[in-house]
Write a protein that holds these residues in place. Structure first.
Motif, short mmCIF file in Angstrom:
data_model
loop_
_atom_site.label_atom_id
_atom_site.label_comp_id
_atom_site.label_asym_id
_atom_site.label_seq_id
_atom_site.Cartn_x
_atom_site.Cartn_y
_atom_site.Cartn_z
N PRO A 175 0.82 -1.23 0.00
CA PRO A 175 0.00 0.00 0.00
C PRO A 175 0.85 1.28 0.00
O PRO A 175 0.46 2.28 -0.60
N LYS A 181 2.27 1.67 -3.60
CA LYS A 181 1.19 1.94 -4.55
C LYS A 181 0.77 3.41 -4.49
O LYS A 181 0.33 3.97 -5.49
N LYS A 236 2.07 3.95 -9.42
CA LYS A 236 0.88 3.14 -9.72
C LYS A 236 1.17 1.81 -10.39
O LYS A 236 0.34 0.92 -10.39
N GLU A 295 -7.48 -9.30 -1.39
CA GLU A 295 -7.83 -7.91 -1.74
C GLU A 295 -6.59 -7.03 -1.77
O GLU A 295 -6.40 -6.20 -2.66
N CYS A 296 -5.72 -7.20 -0.78
CA CYS A 296 -4.49 -6.40 -0.72
C CYS A 296 -3.60 -6.68 -1.93
O CYS A 296 -3.07 -5.76 -2.54
N GLU A 303 -4.50 -7.94 -4.93
CA GLU A 303 -5.14 -7.57 -6.20
C GLU A 303 -5.37 -6.07 -6.34
O GLU A 303 -5.49 -5.57 -7.45
N SER A 304 -5.42 -5.34 -5.23
CA SER A 304 -5.60 -3.89 -5.34
C SER A 304 -4.28 -3.12 -5.34
O SER A 304 -4.25 -1.96 -5.74
N ASN A 305 -3.20 -3.76 -4.91
CA ASN A 305 -1.92 -3.05 -4.83
C ASN A 305 -0.86 -3.53 -5.82
O ASN A 305 0.10 -2.81 -6.08
N SER A 355 -0.10 -4.29 -9.62
CA SER A 355 -0.68 -4.00 -10.93
C SER A 355 -0.60 -5.21 -11.83
O SER A 355 -1.54 -5.56 -12.53
N PHE A 415 -3.87 -7.20 -12.79
CA PHE A 415 -4.87 -6.74 -11.84
C PHE A 415 -5.30 -5.32 -12.18
O PHE A 415 -6.37 -4.89 -11.80
N ASP A 416 -4.45 -4.59 -12.90
CA ASP A 416 -4.78 -3.26 -13.41
C ASP A 416 -4.82 -3.36 -14.94
O ASP A 416 -3.80 -3.28 -15.62
#
Length: 193
Positions: free
Chosen positions: A89, A92, A96, A119-120, A122-124, A126, A155-156
């Motif tokens: 986090p 990130k 990005k 979640e951590c 896949e959201s942080n 890319s 993931f991004d």
């Protein structure tokens, strides 16, 4: 976190000028691994996540070269998952485009993880490159993967075109001086026998 080396700018492990971080510790011991010196963790190379964030922050803000992304490789960063999840986090928020390599197959690995950890990740992260390196499946051309059994997971999705352009250029290698050692960075070709 057990970190062997950090280098910038690296252009051979993803698009643009990247901070590359090599963790130490990997139980897979793949045949013809490019970094067998990183198989064993080294207690002398332990660094707190806060210290690592400080180093990355300094590189991002103080060098006059734009940081386009961060690549975390090793060793295997997923073998230090708790520290990696604490680090992600922070980085990130600075950059990005975060690319992480692991020898684990993510589809299998995530079956054992909590929803929070998934979640951590896949959201942080890319882009995740997963799967163990298999020397006989090294096609000597794929730009970001060492062997064709490995997967590139976005993931991004917004980064797909940027990565596609990068991969069309093929493999590149950089030689870096680190202390009194020279090491080679990038995806290497399998030696013809």
């Amino acid at each position: 976190m057990n970190v062997d080396r950090i280098a910038f700018p690296i252009k051979s492990l993803g698009p643009g000028n990247r901070i590359a971080i090599w963790t130490a510790g990997c139980k897979k011991h793949c045949y013809n691994c490019i970094t067998p010196e990183l198989w064993e963790p080294d207690p002398m190379k332990e660094i707190s996540v806060q210290s690592l964030v400080h180093i990355i922050t300094t590189v991002v803000s103080d060098n006059g070269i734009t940081v386009d992304g961060i690549t975390i490789t090793g060793g295997d960063p997923f073998e230090q998952l708790e520290d990696l999840l604490n680090l992600l986090p922070y980085v990130k928020n600075m950059v990005k485009d975060i690319l992480v390599y692991t020898g684990y197959e993510y589809s299998q690995f995530k079956k054992t993880l909590s929803e929070w950890k998934i979640e951590c990740i896949e959201s942080n992260i890319s882009v995740l490159i997963d799967g163990q390196y298999v020397d006989k499946l090294n096609d000597n051309k794929s730009a970001l993967i060492g062997s064709t059994n490995q997967n590139i997971i976005f993931f991004d999705e917004k980064l797909k075109s940027k990565y596609s352009e990068y991969m069309e250029k093929g493999r590149s290698i950089e030689n870096i001086i680190h202390g009194k050692k020279v090491f080679s960075v990038g995806i290497h070709n399998r030696e013809e026998k």
